[in-house]
Design an enzyme around this catalytic site. Structure first.
Site, PDB file in Angstrom:
ATOM      1  N   ASP A 121       2.210  -9.234   9.464  1.00 31.31           N
ATOM      2  CA  ASP A 121       0.760  -9.429   9.326  1.00 31.31           C
ATOM      3  C   ASP A 121       0.511 -10.922   9.144  1.00 31.31           C
ATOM      4  O   ASP A 121       0.118 -11.386   8.064  1.00 31.31           O
ATOM      5  CB  ASP A 121       0.236  -8.608   8.152  1.00 31.31           C
ATOM      6  CG  ASP A 121       0.459  -7.123   8.375  1.00 31.31           C
ATOM      7  OD1 ASP A 121      -0.068  -6.598   9.366  1.00 31.31           O
ATOM      8  OD2 ASP A 121       1.202  -6.510   7.601  1.00 31.31           O
ATOM      9  N   MET A 157       0.851  -1.197   0.000  1.00 33.87           N
ATOM     10  CA  MET A 157       0.000   0.000   0.000  1.00 33.87           C
ATOM     11  C   MET A 157       0.885   1.246   0.000  1.00 33.87           C
ATOM     12  O   MET A 157       0.452   2.335   0.385  1.00 33.87           O
ATOM     13  CB  MET A 157      -0.941  -0.002   1.205  1.00 33.87           C
ATOM     14  CG  MET A 157      -1.906  -1.193   1.172  1.00 33.87           C
ATOM     15  SD  MET A 157      -3.451  -0.911   2.049  1.00 33.87           S
ATOM     16  CE  MET A 157      -2.871  -0.591   3.686  1.00 33.87           C
ATOM     17  N   SER A 190       4.245   0.937   8.113  1.00 37.39           N
ATOM     18  CA  SER A 190       3.974   2.287   7.594  1.00 37.39           C
ATOM     19  C   SER A 190       3.269   3.122   8.652  1.00 37.39           C
ATOM     20  O   SER A 190       3.374   4.341   8.667  1.00 37.39           O
ATOM     21  CB  SER A 190       3.117   2.204   6.332  1.00 37.39           C
ATOM     22  OG  SER A 190       3.757   1.380   5.388  1.00 37.39           O
ATOM     23  N   HIS A 208       9.400  -3.627   3.291  1.00 38.41           N
ATOM     24  CA  HIS A 208       9.036  -3.826   1.879  1.00 38.41           C
ATOM     25  C   HIS A 208      10.283  -4.131   1.048  1.00 38.41           C
ATOM     26  O   HIS A 208      10.251  -4.975   0.152  1.00 38.41           O
ATOM     27  CB  HIS A 208       8.364  -2.574   1.317  1.00 38.41           C
ATOM     28  CG  HIS A 208       7.069  -2.225   1.983  1.00 38.41           C
ATOM     29  ND1 HIS A 208       6.913  -1.101   2.764  1.00 38.41           N
ATOM     30  CD2 HIS A 208       5.865  -2.853   1.991  1.00 38.41           C
ATOM     31  CE1 HIS A 208       5.672  -1.046   3.208  1.00 38.41           C
ATOM     32  NE2 HIS A 208       5.015  -2.098   2.766  1.00 38.41           N
TER      33      HIS A 208
HETATM   34  O1  PAF Z   1      -0.218  -5.685   3.783  1.00 37.09           O
HETATM   35  C1  PAF Z   1      -0.591  -4.807   2.981  1.00 37.09           C
HETATM   36  O2  PAF Z   1       0.127  -3.841   2.695  1.00 37.09           O
HETATM   37  C2  PAF Z   1      -1.967  -4.916   2.351  1.00 37.09           C
HETATM   38  O3  PAF Z   1      -2.887  -5.485   3.230  1.00 37.09           O
HETATM   39  C3  PAF Z   1      -1.959  -5.668   1.003  1.00 37.09           C
HETATM   40  C4  PAF Z   1      -1.522  -7.105   1.181  1.00 37.09           C
HETATM   41  C5  PAF Z   1      -1.034  -4.958   0.027  1.00 37.09           C
HETATM   42  C6  PAF Z   1      -3.367  -5.673   0.419  1.00 37.09           C
HETATM   43  O4  PAF Z   1      -3.861  -4.400   0.231  1.00 37.09           O
END
Ligand code: PAF
Length: 290
Positions: free
Chosen positions: A150, A30, A186, A37
């Site tokens: 997550d 996102m 984030s 990331h």
């Molecule tokens: O973890 C995230 O950044 C979001 O939940 C994802 C997997 C990109 C889906 O929008």
């Protein structure tokens, strides 16, 4: 790096890569990219070519009153970072591209999707599962990469892939932490300096569970109690949930066996942060991945 704005264009690129027999990788994000990331991009680059990153702040996974409007958006800096990392494609559709007028189909992962995060954030996993299904269909990756911070989301996506017979392999990558243990997110950008200091309680709580495990504690309820004690001692922290669950179902663990997660969701002011530790039964004992 090619920046791709439309579904049709992305599908064309994906078809071409597949036709050439290339093993493409997808890192869905996102935006507001951080080292977590970057670690996913690097993992994808080790195994896949081409690598596509997506940036899409998915409205469907935010409940009314959540932080959709103020979620950090830094498209130019994110694109520059992805370019410098050597990412081939950035898929960055507008909301109306993925959810055009008349859009009406959503995916719900039952059971798994209604516990913990699903209970605290109704509709959240429906939005996540829907957008991830779309991204997997559009990009058609060989592998897609998600972070273990997550953990429940990652498990739900594995279930989605299994239930819909999707081809993509789902890779779950380790949590990346700041020097003081705070898991990168984030949403850390929302923290005041005081809350930022207090937020180390998450990692300290996991450390307390790990230490208890090291002393021979095997009762999941006592491990959760050790974590709760650390959170309660931090005046700026308010626990949403602190649990030890089975890693396959995310149901409360009644005893430690196989793989379990020690999980926390804690508010610091209005910022809600997640963290977890994987507990793996191995060689007659247990090892922890924080
Ligand atoms: O973890 C995230 O950044 C979001 O939940 C994802 C997997 C990109 C889906 O929008």
């Amino acid at each position: 790096m090619e920046i791709i704005l439309t579904v049709e264009w992305m599908k064309q690129v994906s078809r071409l890569a597949r036709g050439e027999g290339r093993l493409s990788g997808l890192v869905p994000t996102m935006g507001a990219l951080h080292e977590g990331h970057v670690s996913l991009i690097r993992a994808a680059q080790q195994e896949c070519s081409p690598v596509t990153a997506s940036i899409f702040v998915n409205p469907a996974q935010f409940a009314p009153g959540e932080d959709f409007e103020r979620y950090p958006r830094r498209f130019d800096a994110d694109a520059a970072l992805l370019e410098s990392l050597g990412v081939e494609y950035l898929f960055a559709p507008e909301a109306a591209e993925l959810y055009p007028p008349g859009f009406s189909s959503y995916v719900k992962v039952e059971g798994l999707g209604s516990r913990l995060e699903g209970r605290s954030r109704p509709g959240h996993f429906r939005g996540v599962a829907t957008v991830v299904l779309k991204l997997l269909e559009i990009v058609q990756p060989w592998r897609a990469y998600f972070g273990r911070k997550d953990a429940q989301q990652a498990r739900i996506i594995q279930q989605l892939v299994r239930d819909f017979h999707l081809d993509a392999q789902i890779e779950v990558c380790p949590i990346v932490r700041e020097a003081d243990g705070l898991a990168l997110s984030s949403r850390n950008a929302y923290l005041s300096p005081e809350d930022r200091r207090a937020a180390t309680a998450l990692h300290r709580a996991l450390g307390a569970a790990q230490a208890a495990l090291g002393r021979g504690e095997r009762n999941p309820a006592n491990l959760a109690a050790a974590m709760r004690e650390v959170i309660s001692a931090e005046p700026r922290a308010a626990a949403d949930y602190v649990e030890v669950v089975r890693a396959d179902t995310f149901e409360p663990a009644t005893r430690l066996s196989g793989e379990c997660y020690a999980l926390l969701a804690v508010f610091f002011g209005t910022t809600r942060l997640l963290d977890n530790m994987l507990i793996v039964e191995a060689g007659g004992g247990f090892r922890c991945e924080i």
